[in-house]
Write a protein that holds these residues in place. Structure first.
Motif, short mmCIF file in Angstrom:
data_model
loop_
_atom_site.label_atom_id
_atom_site.label_comp_id
_atom_site.label_asym_id
_atom_site.label_seq_id
_atom_site.Cartn_x
_atom_site.Cartn_y
_atom_site.Cartn_z
N LEU A 388 0.83 -1.21 0.00
CA LEU A 388 0.00 0.00 0.00
C LEU A 388 0.86 1.26 0.00
N ARG A 389 1.96 1.19 0.71
CA ARG A 389 2.87 2.35 0.73
C ARG A 389 3.41 2.63 -0.67
N PHE A 390 3.93 1.59 -1.35
CA PHE A 390 4.47 1.80 -2.70
C PHE A 390 3.37 2.20 -3.68
N LEU A 391 2.16 1.67 -3.47
CA LEU A 391 1.04 2.06 -4.32
C LEU A 391 0.78 3.57 -4.18
N GLY A 392 0.77 4.06 -2.94
CA GLY A 392 0.54 5.47 -2.72
C GLY A 392 1.62 6.34 -3.36
N ILE A 393 2.88 5.92 -3.21
CA ILE A 393 3.98 6.70 -3.80
C ILE A 393 3.90 6.70 -5.32
N CYS A 394 3.61 5.52 -5.91
CA CYS A 394 3.51 5.43 -7.37
C CYS A 394 2.35 6.26 -7.91
N LEU A 395 1.23 6.24 -7.21
CA LEU A 395 0.08 7.04 -7.64
C LEU A 395 0.42 8.53 -7.59
N GLY A 396 1.15 8.93 -6.53
CA GLY A 396 1.56 10.32 -6.44
C GLY A 396 2.48 10.73 -7.57
N LEU A 419 -1.95 5.64 1.22
CA LEU A 419 -1.03 5.88 2.34
C LEU A 419 -1.77 5.87 3.68
N ASP A 420 -2.99 6.37 3.70
CA ASP A 420 -3.80 6.31 4.93
C ASP A 420 -4.10 4.86 5.32
N GLU A 421 -4.40 4.02 4.33
CA GLU A 421 -4.65 2.60 4.60
C GLU A 421 -3.40 1.92 5.15
N ALA A 422 -2.25 2.28 4.59
CA ALA A 422 -1.01 1.69 5.07
C ALA A 422 -0.75 2.07 6.53
N ILE A 423 -0.99 3.34 6.86
CA ILE A 423 -0.78 3.80 8.24
C ILE A 423 -1.76 3.11 9.19
N ALA A 424 -2.97 2.84 8.72
CA ALA A 424 -3.95 2.15 9.56
C ALA A 424 -3.47 0.75 9.92
N ASN A 429 4.93 3.09 12.14
CA ASN A 429 5.96 3.18 11.10
C ASN A 429 6.18 4.64 10.73
N PRO A 430 7.29 5.25 11.16
CA PRO A 430 7.51 6.67 10.86
C PRO A 430 7.70 6.95 9.37
N ASP A 431 8.21 5.97 8.61
CA ASP A 431 8.40 6.18 7.17
C ASP A 431 7.07 6.44 6.47
N LEU A 432 6.03 5.78 6.91
CA LEU A 432 4.71 6.01 6.33
C LEU A 432 4.22 7.43 6.62
N ILE A 433 4.49 7.91 7.83
CA ILE A 433 4.11 9.28 8.19
C ILE A 433 4.86 10.26 7.30
N PHE A 434 6.15 9.98 7.07
CA PHE A 434 6.95 10.86 6.21
C PHE A 434 6.40 10.88 4.79
N ASP A 435 6.12 9.69 4.23
CA ASP A 435 5.59 9.62 2.86
C ASP A 435 4.27 10.37 2.74
N LEU A 436 3.42 10.24 3.75
CA LEU A 436 2.14 10.95 3.72
C LEU A 436 2.37 12.46 3.78
N GLY A 437 3.29 12.90 4.63
CA GLY A 437 3.60 14.32 4.71
C GLY A 437 4.16 14.87 3.41
N LEU A 438 5.02 14.08 2.77
CA LEU A 438 5.59 14.51 1.50
C LEU A 438 4.52 14.62 0.42
N GLU A 439 3.59 13.68 0.41
CA GLU A 439 2.50 13.73 -0.57
C GLU A 439 1.61 14.95 -0.31
N TYR A 440 1.32 15.23 0.94
CA TYR A 440 0.55 16.45 1.26
C TYR A 440 1.30 17.69 0.77
N ALA A 441 2.62 17.69 0.99
CA ALA A 441 3.41 18.85 0.57
C ALA A 441 3.38 19.01 -0.94
N GLU A 442 3.50 17.91 -1.66
CA GLU A 442 3.46 17.97 -3.13
C GLU A 442 2.11 18.49 -3.61
#
Length: 701
Positions: A388-396, A419-424, A429-442
C-alpha cells in the motif's frame, strides 16, 4: 606405532576405544592395565606399559591417559596427563626434526629415524591435546585453550621448518589438525576474543599441512566470527604480511577476503557448495554497499545451484542497491512473467519500489503494487502495508505526469487514500508518516504536511535528516523563512558532518529568499568546503554507479553560486563559478540555462534563446529552459505567442506546480485575448507563489 585389536565399536572425539596396543612389533593386552587403573594404581599401570612395550615415562603416561579418556574417566585422565613433562619430551624430539627436509637421495636413509621419532611425538602431542579436551569437558575453557596452544607451540619447536607434506604419520597429522582447528573455539568459549583472532590467523598463516576441508572450516568460522563476533580486530601483524599483497584494514574487509577465498575454492572444484557462505558474503557486501560485486558473484554461480527466479531476484536486489535500477527492473520483469513467478510478492514489492522512484515508471509500479496487495494473504499479509505504501507513492508520481487536471486530482486522492490505509495497518511506522507528509506537501496542503513532518521528527527523535528537511521546506513554503532557518540550524546540530550537505544547501537558499545574499554566499562556501572535504576523504575509489543518497555534489554548489551571483549582476563571479561547474560536468542543461539567464538580463535575447535551445537539445524535459523560452517568446511579438504557449504548456505537463510557468502562460493568454484563461493562470501562479518552497520537495528523496 599402532593401536590394534578389538574395539567396542564406540568412538569419542574421533578416538576409538582400544583393547590391545601394538608398538614397534610389541603387542600388549590392555585388560591388566585397566584393572590396575580401576584399583587406582596409576604407577603400577604405567610400569606395566613401560616394561611390556619398552616405552619411556612420557610415552607410557600418554598411553595411560588416552586409555582413561576413552573409558570416559575424564578427571582420572587429567591426573595422568598432569604427570607428563612436555618440555622434556620436546627437547628430546627437537634435534631429530630440526634438520632441513631430506633430499630424495637421502630420504630412504633417514625415513626410519623420522618414523620412530614421529611415533613418540604423536603419543606425547596427542596426550596434551586430550588433556585440553578433558579440561574443556570440565568447563575449564581457559586452561583447555592454554594446553591446546602448548601443542601447537611444541609442534613449531619440533618442526622448525613447518610440517612436511610427506613422511608425516597420519595420527600425528590428525592431532595437529584437530588442535589447530579447536584452539580458536576454546578461546571463544573462554571469552578471550583477541586470542581467538590471533589463533585463527595463526591457523591460516602457519604451515600446518592442513587438508582442504579443515582449512575451509577454519576460514568459514573465522569469517563468521569477524562478521558477528562484536570484536574489532586489528590488522594482521607486519610479520605475516607479504609485500604487494592486499592487507585488510578492518573486520569487514578481512571477512570479505576470507569468503571470497572460499567461493574461489568452490569455483575451482576444491570444496563442496555451502549456501551459508554466500549468505554471509551477501551480508558482508551489503554492509559496505558493494552490491555490484555481490551481483558478479551471483552471476558466476553455476546454473542449478539457485532456481532461476531466485537468482534473478537476488541479482535485482544487487543491481538496485548499486543504483542500476533499470537492469534490476528488467530482471524482475522476467521473473514476474506469467510463465515464471508472477505472484512472487517479494519480487512484486521490489519492482514497485524501483518504479516508485521514476514518474515515467509509476504506472507500471501501480500494477505491481496492486498485484502484491492481491497476493498478500495468510503468512504474507503483513506485507500488504508495504504494498500500500508503494502504491501510494507510485500514484503520487503518476499524478505528476497526468494529462488532465481531472486525472491528476483523482490520482492524488487515491495516493492519499493508499497511504492512509497503510498507516492504519502499521501506525508505528515513521516512514509512512513521512511519505504521507511529502505527498501532502506535493499537493500543497501545507498544514497537513507540517503536522506529518513534526510527527515524523517526534517518532524518530530527530535522528533522521530528511524529517528536518521536510519541516524546513514546508515552513519555507509558508513564507516562514526565519522559522525554517531555526529548524535548519537545529538539524545541523543533530546531524553528522558528512550528512550536513542538503541542510546547508537549504540554508543558503533560505538566505537568498530573505534577500541576504552575503549570508547566502557564506552558506555556499561552508557547503563547498564540506563537499570538497568529502571528495578528498573518499576519493574516486567509490563506485560511480552507486546511489549516493542525501549527498550534495560540488557541481550543484558551483551552479548555485553562479545563479546567486547572476541574480546580483556580478557577472565576473558568475562566469568563474560556471567555469568551475562546467569543468565537473561539461554537458549540462543547467549550466546553459544559467548562461541564458545571464544573457537575458543583459538584453542579449538571441544569445539567451540559443543557450536555452542548446540546453533542451541536451535534456529534452528540462523544465526551467522550457519556461524561459516561453517567457522570451511571449515578449518578442504576437507571432511567437502560439509557440510560447506550447513551451509553457509542456513545462506544466512535466511540472504542474511551476509558478513561473503559470504566470507566463497567463501573460500569453492575456496577450491573445483569452482573459478568462489568463485569470485562471494568474490565480494558479498566485496560489503556488504563496506555497512555493525554496527547494523542490522531490529533492528530499
Amino acid at each position: 606405532m599402532g593401536f590394534d585389536g578389538d574395539s567396542d565399536g564406540g568412538e569419542e572425539d574421533g578416538i576409538s576405544s582400544v583393547r590391545e596396543v601394538s608398538i614397534n612389533g610389541l603387542t600388549m593386552k590392555t585388560a591388566e592395565v585397566e584393572a590396575k587403573l580401576d584399583e587406582g594404581n596409576i604407577q603400577e599401570a604405567e610400569s606395566s606399559l613401560r616394561e611390556g612395550l619398552s616405552l619411556n615415562y612420557e610415552e607410557a603416561r600418554a598411553l595411560l591417559g588416552r586409555l582413561e579418556y576413552q573409558r570416559g574417566n575424564v578427571e582420572s585422565a587429567l591426573r595422568v596427563f598432569d604427570g607428563i613433562d612436555l618440555q622434556t619430551a620436546i627437547q628430546r624430539l627437537q634435534p631429530t626434526f630440526s634438520e632441513k627436509p631430506a633430499s630424495r637421495r637421502n630420504r630412504s636413509r633417514t625415513e626410519s629415524i623420522h618414523q620412530v621419532s614421529q611415533h613418540a611425538a604423536s603419543l606425547v602431542l596427542e596426550a596434551i591435546y586430550l588433556k585440553s579436551m578433558s579440561l574443556q569437558r570440565l568447563n575449564k575453557a581457559t586452561e583447555a585453550a592454554q594446553e591446546c596452544k602448548s601443542v601447537l607451540d611444541a609442534v613449531e619447536k619440533i618442526f622448525q621448518h613447518g610440517i612436511p607434506d610427506v613422511l608425516v604419520e597420519q595420527k600425528l597429522q590428525e592431532t595437529v589438525s584437530k588442535a589447530v582447528e579447536v584452539l580458536p573455539e576454546l578461546w571463544k568459549q573462554a571469552g578471550r576474543h583477541q586470542e581467538a583472532l590471533a589463533s585463527y590467523r595463526r591457523a591460516l598463516l602457519s604451515q600446518w599441512n592442513l587438508d582442504e576441508e579443515c582449512c575451509v572450516r577454519i576460514q568459514k568460522r573465522f569469517a563468521v566470527f569477524l562478521l558477528y563476533g562484536g570484536v574489532e580486530a586489528s590488522p594482521p601483524s607486519l610479520a605475516s604480511q607479504i609485500e604487494g599483497s592486499f592487507i585488510p584494514k578492518n573486520n569487514l574487509e578481512e571477512a570479505i577476503l576470507l569468503l571470497m577465498i572460499l567461493l574461489r575454492k568452490w569455483y575451482l572444484g576444491k570444496t563442496e557448495w555451502d549456501p551459508s557462505v554466500m549468505e554471509h558474503f551477501t551480508f558482508a557486501l551489503s554492509l559496505c554497499g558493494e552490491t555490484s560485486v555481490l551481483g558478479r558473484h551471483f552471476e558466476e554461480v553455476m546454473p542449478g545451484i539457485y532456481p532461476r527466479c531466485e537468482r534473478w531476484y537476488s541479482l535485482a536486489l544487487c543491481y538496485s542497491g548499486a543504483g542500476q535500477s533499470r537492469s534490476a527492473l528488467n530482471l524482475l520483469r522476467k521473473s514476474l512473467n506469467r510463465h515464471e513467478s508472477p505472484n512472487d510478492i517479494m519480487a512484486l514489492l521490489l519492482a514497485a519500489k524501483i518504479c516508485s522512484e521514476d514518474c515515467l515508471l509509476a504506472s507500471e509500479g501501480v500494477e505491481y503494487a496492486r498485484r502484491a496487495i492481491t497476493n498478500a494473504r495468510s503468512v504474507d499479509e503483513h506485507l500488504k502495508c508495504v504494498a500500500l505504501r508503494f502504491l501510494g507513492i507510485c500514484l503520487g508520481k503518476q499524478a505528476k505526469i497526468a494529462l488532465s487536471d481531472h486525472e491528476r486530482t483523482r490520482l492524488q486522492a487515491e495516493a492519499l487514500r493508499s497511504l492512509d490505509e497503510a498507516i492504519a495497518l502499521d501506525r508505528n511506522n515513521p516512514d509512512l508518516i513521512f511519505d504521507l507528509g511529502l505527498e501532502y506537501a506535493e499537493q500543497r496542503n501545507m498544514n497537513a504536511a507540517l503536522r506529518c513532518a513534526k510527527e515524523f521528527i517526534d517518532a524518530t527523535g530527530g535522528s533522521i535528516s530528511k524529517g528536518w528537511r521536510l519541516l524546513a521546506l514546508v515552513l519555507s513554503a509558508q513564507q516562514r523563512y526565519s522559522e525554517a532557518e531555526v529548524v535548519t540550524d537545529a538539524a545541523l546540530d543533530e546531524t553528522a558532518k558528512w550528512e550536513q550537505g542538503p541542510l546547508l544547501r537549504i540554508k543558503a537558499k533560505l538566505k537568498v529568499a530573505q534577500l541576504l545574499p552575503t549570508d547566502a554566499v557564506e552558506s555556499y562556501r561552508f557547503l563547498l568546503a564540506l563537499v570538497q572535504a568529502q571528495r578528498k576523504a573518499f576519493g574516486s575509489s567509490k563506485n560511480s554507479t552507486k546511489v549516493e543518497d542525501d549527498k550534495v555534489t560540488e557541481f550543484e554548489v558551483w551552479q548555485g553560486l553562479a545563479n546567486l551571483y547572476s541574480s546580483l549582476s556580478h557577472w565576473k563571479d558568475a562566469e568563474i563559478c560556471l567555469e568551475k561547474a562546467r569543468a565537473l560536468k561539461p554537458y549540462s542543461a543547467a549550466i546553459l540555462h544559467t548562461e541564458g539567464s545571464m544573457y537575458e538580463v543583459r538584453g542579449e535575447t538571441k544569445d539567451a534563446l540559443a543557450a536555452y535551445s542548446n540546453a533542451l537539445s541536451m535534456e529534452l524535459d528540462h523544465v526551467p529552459c522550457k519556461v524561459s523560452i516561453g517567457s522570451l517568446l511571449s515578449k518578442i511579438g504576437s507571432k511567437s505567442l502560439p509557440v510560447a504557449r506550447s513551451f509553457l504548456s509542456d513545462a506544466l505537463r512535466l511540472e504542474p506546480t511551476n509558478q513561473l510557468a503559470w504566470y507566463y502562460l497567463g501573460l500569453v493568454h492575456r496577450n491573445e485575448g483569452r482573459l478568462a484563461d489568463a485569470v485562471d493562470c494568474f490565480q494558479a501562479a498566485s496560489m503556488l507563489e504563496e506555497s512555493d518552497p525554496v527547494e523542490s520537495f522531490s529533492s528530499i528523496l
